[in-house]
Design a protein around this motif. Structure first.
Motif, PDB file in Angstrom:
ATOM      1  N   GLU A 102       0.824  -1.201   0.000  1.00 52.19           N
ATOM      2  CA  GLU A 102       0.000   0.000   0.000  1.00 52.19           C
ATOM      3  C   GLU A 102       0.864   1.259   0.000  1.00 52.19           C
ATOM      4  N   GLY A 103       1.948   1.221   0.802  1.00 58.30           N
ATOM      5  CA  GLY A 103       2.848   2.373   0.846  1.00 58.30           C
ATOM      6  C   GLY A 103       3.539   2.609  -0.482  1.00 58.30           C
ATOM      7  N   ILE A 104       3.985   1.508  -1.114  1.00 58.86           N
ATOM      8  CA  ILE A 104       4.652   1.628  -2.414  1.00 58.86           C
ATOM      9  C   ILE A 104       3.674   2.130  -3.466  1.00 58.86           C
ATOM     10  N   ARG A 105       2.442   1.611  -3.423  1.00 58.96           N
ATOM     11  CA  ARG A 105       1.447   2.058  -4.397  1.00 58.96           C
ATOM     12  C   ARG A 105       1.153   3.548  -4.234  1.00 58.96           C
ATOM     13  N   ALA A 106       1.105   4.010  -2.979  1.00 63.06           N
ATOM     14  CA  ALA A 106       0.848   5.427  -2.741  1.00 63.06           C
ATOM     15  C   ALA A 106       1.972   6.286  -3.311  1.00 63.06           C
ATOM     16  N   GLN A 107       3.231   5.838  -3.134  1.00 54.54           N
ATOM     17  CA  GLN A 107       4.360   6.592  -3.671  1.00 54.54           C
ATOM     18  C   GLN A 107       4.338   6.628  -5.191  1.00 54.54           C
ATOM     19  N   ILE A 108       4.035   5.480  -5.813  1.00 56.29           N
ATOM     20  CA  ILE A 108       4.001   5.416  -7.275  1.00 56.29           C
ATOM     21  C   ILE A 108       2.886   6.304  -7.819  1.00 56.29           C
ATOM     22  N   CYS A 109       1.713   6.220  -7.200  1.00 54.30           N
ATOM     23  CA  CYS A 109       0.593   7.040  -7.660  1.00 54.30           C
ATOM     24  C   CYS A 109       0.896   8.531  -7.520  1.00 54.30           C
ATOM     25  N   GLN A 110       1.551   8.897  -6.424  1.00 53.40           N
ATOM     26  CA  GLN A 110       1.899  10.303  -6.231  1.00 53.40           C
ATOM     27  C   GLN A 110       2.921  10.758  -7.269  1.00 53.40           C
ATOM     28  N   THR A 111       3.903   9.885  -7.565  1.00 53.20           N
ATOM     29  CA  THR A 111       4.918  10.230  -8.557  1.00 53.20           C
ATOM     30  C   THR A 111       4.313  10.394  -9.945  1.00 53.20           C
ATOM     31  N   LEU A 112       3.363   9.514 -10.292  1.00 55.70           N
ATOM     32  CA  LEU A 112       2.757   9.544 -11.618  1.00 55.70           C
ATOM     33  C   LEU A 112       1.567  10.491 -11.701  1.00 55.70           C
TER      34      LEU A 112
END
Length: 220
Positions: A102-112
């Motif tokens: 979930e944390g990684i997905r949040a970072q990826i979504c924020q980056t993209l």
């Protein structure tokens, strides 16, 4: 440290990071190790080191602001050194991969620049498609390259005027030129050779928190 030493005070430092966790992670509880790990706060935490403690009670120390991992200890007798008020032996850091993802997905979504929730992302994409459709429909009457025909009572775009664009000779020559100079080598061999020259493997951490490569792996 320099200020402490200048004042004549030398603080007693913990002998290891595990001992430091005991001092800092003041939130603790007991849990029983199950076959699939430790159930804690509605999540499941696992590490291979827990296998030999299945069915036993362990001490779980945690940071309330970090739900991704917990520190696991087993109770034992006090250590010989009286300065070390540590009565637990460190076992491992068990992780909850669901929370980590979930944390990684949040970072990826924020980056993209993307929404975390699929429903909101689909709603946004649907709105973009609708706007693009409306723009296209508004330009149809003035688009000289587009012809609409009636086929079986339906409006169908006529694509016969779209002719194939042949590749220029220069592009084919460039493709052959580059292909002839690429070495016939496998990608893993290239990565090992680059790692030997740069040592970039040391900048990566394996998902198991161990080294990113085998210690005695012979490089060519």
């Amino acid at each position: 440290m320099r200020r402490w030493e200048a004042g004549g005070v030398v603080p007693v430092m913990p002998p290891s990071l595990e001992h430091l966790d005991v001092l800092l992670l003041t939130f603790s509880t007991r849990r029983r190790v199950q076959q699939d790990g430790i159930a804690f706060q509605g999540q499941r935490y696992f590490d291979v080191a827990l296998a030999e403690y299945v069915g036993e009670d362990v001490v779980v120390r945690y940071d309330p602001s970090n739900r991704e991992e917990i520190a696991v200890y087993v109770p034992e007798l006090p250590l010989a050194n009286a300065l070390e008020d540590v009565r637990e032996r460190f076992v491992c850091r068990a992780r909850c991969w669901e929370v980590g993802r979930e944390g990684i997905r949040a970072q990826i979504c924020q980056t993209l620049g993307r929404e975390r929730e699929a429903s909101r992302a689909l709603e946004s994409l649907g709105q973009q498609v609708e706007e693009a459709y409306q723009r296209t429909a508004a330009h149809v009457p003035s688009n000289a390259a587009l012809q609409i025909e009636q086929r079986d009572g339906a409006d169908v775009p006529n694509l016969e005027r779209l002719e194939r664009v042949e590749e220029p000779e220069s592009l084919r020559g460039l493709r052959e030129y580059v292909g002839a100079r690429l070495p016939p080598v496998d990608l893993p061999e290239v990565m090992l050779e680059v790692a030997q020259q740069t040592g970039f493997f040391s900048h990566f951490t394996h998902v198991s928190d161990s080294s990113a490569y085998v210690e005695d792996l012979p490089f060519p």
